[in-house]
Design a protein around this motif. Structure first.
Motif, PDB file in Angstrom:
ATOM      1  N   VAL A  97       0.844  -1.212   0.000  1.00  0.00           N
ATOM      2  CA  VAL A  97       0.000   0.000   0.000  1.00  0.00           C
ATOM      3  C   VAL A  97       0.875   1.256   0.000  1.00  0.00           C
ATOM      4  CG1 VAL A  97      -2.052  -1.037   1.038  1.00  0.00           C
ATOM      5  CG2 VAL A  97      -0.232  -0.189   2.521  1.00  0.00           C
ATOM      6  N   ALA A  98       1.914   1.258  -0.857  1.00  0.00           N
ATOM      7  CA  ALA A  98       2.816   2.413  -0.917  1.00  0.00           C
ATOM      8  C   ALA A  98       2.793   3.115  -2.268  1.00  0.00           C
ATOM      9  CB  ALA A  98       4.247   1.971  -0.590  1.00  0.00           C
ATOM     10  N   ASP A  99       1.951   2.664  -3.186  1.00  0.00           N
ATOM     11  CA  ASP A  99       1.890   3.284  -4.509  1.00  0.00           C
ATOM     12  C   ASP A  99       1.490   4.752  -4.387  1.00  0.00           C
ATOM     13  OD1 ASP A  99       1.815   3.762  -7.186  1.00  0.00           O
ATOM     14  OD2 ASP A  99       0.105   2.458  -7.614  1.00  0.00           O
ATOM     15  N   ASP A 100       2.198   5.613  -5.093  1.00  0.00           N
ATOM     16  CA  ASP A 100       1.857   7.048  -5.054  1.00  0.00           C
ATOM     17  C   ASP A 100       1.826   7.661  -6.446  1.00  0.00           C
ATOM     18  OD1 ASP A 100       4.546   6.920  -5.631  1.00  0.00           O
ATOM     19  OD2 ASP A 100       5.164   8.417  -4.162  1.00  0.00           O
ATOM     20  N   LEU A 130      -4.465  -3.278  -5.220  1.00  0.00           N
ATOM     21  CA  LEU A 130      -5.563  -4.061  -4.657  1.00  0.00           C
ATOM     22  C   LEU A 130      -6.572  -4.404  -5.743  1.00  0.00           C
ATOM     23  CD1 LEU A 130      -5.808  -1.850  -1.495  1.00  0.00           C
ATOM     24  CD2 LEU A 130      -5.346  -4.302  -1.397  1.00  0.00           C
ATOM     25  N   ARG A 131      -6.847  -3.432  -6.622  1.00  0.00           N
ATOM     26  CA  ARG A 131      -7.767  -3.676  -7.741  1.00  0.00           C
ATOM     27  C   ARG A 131      -7.247  -4.776  -8.649  1.00  0.00           C
ATOM     28  NH1 ARG A 131      -6.233   0.089 -10.969  1.00  0.00           N
ATOM     29  NH2 ARG A 131      -5.451  -1.350 -12.544  1.00  0.00           N
ATOM     30  N   MET A 132      -5.956  -4.758  -8.954  1.00  0.00           N
ATOM     31  CA  MET A 132      -5.376  -5.764  -9.834  1.00  0.00           C
ATOM     32  C   MET A 132      -5.461  -7.151  -9.218  1.00  0.00           C
ATOM     33  SD  MET A 132      -2.047  -3.796 -11.397  1.00  0.00           S
ATOM     34  CE  MET A 132      -1.575  -5.237 -12.335  1.00  0.00           C
ATOM     35  N   ALA A 133      -5.269  -7.234  -7.902  1.00  0.00           N
ATOM     36  CA  ALA A 133      -5.375  -8.523  -7.228  1.00  0.00           C
ATOM     37  C   ALA A 133      -6.810  -9.045  -7.278  1.00  0.00           C
ATOM     38  CB  ALA A 133      -4.904  -8.397  -5.784  1.00  0.00           C
ATOM     39  N   LEU A 172      -4.299  -6.624  10.697  1.00  0.00           N
ATOM     40  CA  LEU A 172      -4.350  -7.821  11.538  1.00  0.00           C
ATOM     41  C   LEU A 172      -4.903  -9.025  10.785  1.00  0.00           C
ATOM     42  CD1 LEU A 172      -5.457  -6.376  15.009  1.00  0.00           C
ATOM     43  CD2 LEU A 172      -3.153  -6.929  14.173  1.00  0.00           C
ATOM     44  N   ASP A 173      -5.822  -8.792   9.852  1.00  0.00           N
ATOM     45  CA  ASP A 173      -6.341  -9.904   9.049  1.00  0.00           C
ATOM     46  C   ASP A 173      -5.225 -10.528   8.206  1.00  0.00           C
ATOM     47  OD1 ASP A 173      -9.564  -9.893   9.142  1.00  0.00           O
ATOM     48  OD2 ASP A 173      -8.811  -7.857   9.327  1.00  0.00           O
ATOM     49  N   ALA A 174      -4.323  -9.682   7.703  1.00  0.00           N
ATOM     50  CA  ALA A 174      -3.216 -10.186   6.903  1.00  0.00           C
ATOM     51  C   ALA A 174      -2.247 -10.994   7.763  1.00  0.00           C
ATOM     52  CB  ALA A 174      -2.483  -9.023   6.230  1.00  0.00           C
ATOM     53  N   LEU A 227      -6.365  -8.501   0.819  1.00  0.00           N
ATOM     54  CA  LEU A 227      -6.153  -7.685   2.008  1.00  0.00           C
ATOM     55  C   LEU A 227      -4.976  -6.737   1.797  1.00  0.00           C
ATOM     56  CD1 LEU A 227      -6.364 -10.534   4.693  1.00  0.00           C
ATOM     57  CD2 LEU A 227      -8.136  -8.829   4.234  1.00  0.00           C
ATOM     58  N   PRO A 228      -5.020  -5.547   2.390  1.00  0.00           N
ATOM     59  CA  PRO A 228      -3.847  -4.663   2.371  1.00  0.00           C
ATOM     60  C   PRO A 228      -2.847  -5.110   3.445  1.00  0.00           C
ATOM     61  CG  PRO A 228      -5.615  -3.624   3.593  1.00  0.00           C
ATOM     62  CD  PRO A 228      -6.164  -4.936   3.112  1.00  0.00           C
ATOM     63  N   MET A 229      -1.567  -4.827   3.233  1.00  0.00           N
ATOM     64  CA  MET A 229      -0.590  -5.212   4.256  1.00  0.00           C
ATOM     65  C   MET A 229      -0.673  -4.289   5.469  1.00  0.00           C
ATOM     66  SD  MET A 229       3.153  -4.113   2.817  1.00  0.00           S
ATOM     67  CE  MET A 229       3.673  -2.398   2.713  1.00  0.00           C
ATOM     68  N   SER A 230      -1.191  -3.092   5.286  1.00  0.00           N
ATOM     69  CA  SER A 230      -1.392  -2.136   6.370  1.00  0.00           C
ATOM     70  C   SER A 230      -2.666  -1.368   6.075  1.00  0.00           C
ATOM     71  CB  SER A 230      -0.206  -1.177   6.478  1.00  0.00           C
ATOM     72  OG  SER A 230      -0.451  -0.149   7.427  1.00  0.00           O
TER      73      SER A 230
END
Length: 320
Positions: free
Chosen positions: A43-46, A65-68, A188-190, A134-137
């Motif tokens: 989740v660091a894409d800018d 996330l969309r691509m996944a 936490l889910d990740a 899921l996001p990593m953060s």
């Protein structure tokens, strides 16, 4: 006389970590082997649409996330149709130019629900995805990199680059990357998914901006390091951009530099890339892993994994 029933074999529980096209390649292969599949996404894409939405709404960058989600879409007509809608990108020169439909949908759901995990689950239901994303953060992160070679007159001078989009395209030599904030809180889910997994897959993908960042989130890294799962690292087909000129063993060295306690079980490499480095097997062994070499490249000459060939290699490694 009736034949005895064969014992039911539980499908493997697999977690794949990464981002962008690399993670999508892993997911496209793994979905052919199991429905018990979780994607954990950086989740660091800018840059691009994700960067614009992140700046405007202070939200997670939705692009990876969309691509996944699209890679895990249902096999029926509705699932594929919605995946195409998700990937559609607006043209023209107006305010929507460059935005993908899926990014806008995800960002809108996050605004409405106030919960990134719930928003991704809702999109997953729409697509009928096999697994979950899921996001990593739960907070957007920034990548910083120490790079040499940006100034031809001072090739050894160290410079700092800021931002995933900038680091991913650098032609300098990346020495180290870090996340800002420095010790981000994991989703936490990740973390729970990694701890419950039978197999954990890292890579392929942009090494410093999609793969290594997962090892810089303390709770997530600890879960990977302590996991009893089989840890599988998938190398890229060829070095590019931020790892231009890297040998296969240098990819492993960079991973070990950022996560010295990490041990692997399998390093999976395409045969042409593996054959370019006589030291790869020894370096894999130093990380506790066996080297598995397979023909997993696309036949069109592009540096991409073929989903069917990669699925076959995963099946051998996982034991299906």
């Amino acid at each position: 006389m009736t034949e005895p029933l064969r014992p039911f074999r539980k499908l493997p529980n697999v977690v794949a970590l990464g981002g962008g096209h690399g993670l999508a390649a892993s997911l496209s292969a793994l979905r052919r082997l199991t429905d018990r599949l979780t994607a954990v996404v950086t989740v660091a894409d800018d840059g691009g649409s994700s960067g614009r939405l992140r700046d405007e709404f202070d939200c997670l960058p939705p692009g990876d996330l969309r691509m996944a989600l699209a890679a895990l879409c249902g096999d029926n007509h509705d699932g594929r149709a919605w995946a195409d809608v998700l990937q559609y990108r607006f043209g023209g020169e107006g305010d929507l130019s460059g935005h993908s439909m899926g990014n806008l949908l995800i960002a809108g759901l996050w605004q409405q629900l106030g919960d990134p995990v719930a928003g991704l689950a809702m999109v997953g239901e729409l697509l009928g995805i096999r697994g979950r994303v899921l996001p990593m953060s739960l907070s957007p992160l920034t990548i910083e990199a120490d790079v040499v070679g940006l100034d031809p007159q001072r090739p050894d001078e160290l410079a700092t680059l800021v931002g995933q989009a900038t680091v991913a395209k650098t032609r300098g030599g990346v020495q180290q990357v870090r996340l800002v904030p420095g010790r981000p809180t994991a989703c936490l889910d990740a973390v729970g998914a990694v701890r419950e997994a039978d197999h954990v897959v890292l890579g392929p993908g942009s090494w410093f901006t999609s793969v290594i960042p997962h090892l810089l989130v303390p709770e997530l890294a600890e879960a990977i390091i302590e996991s009893s799962a089989q840890r599988i690292l998938v190398l890229n087909i060829a070095p590019a951009d931020e790892t231009a000129g890297f040998s296969p063993a240098r990819h492993l060295e960079a991973l070990a530099d950022h996560a010295p306690r990490l041990r692997l079980d399998v390093v999976l490499a395409d045969e042409q890339f593996a054959d370019s480095d006589p030291h790869l097997s020894a370096y894999a062994t130093s990380l506790g892993a066996r080297l598995v070499v397979a023909d997993v490249a696309m036949r069109d000459g592009s540096p991409r994994h073929d989903p069917l060939r990669l699925a076959s290699a995963f099946a051998d490694v996982i034991g299906l």
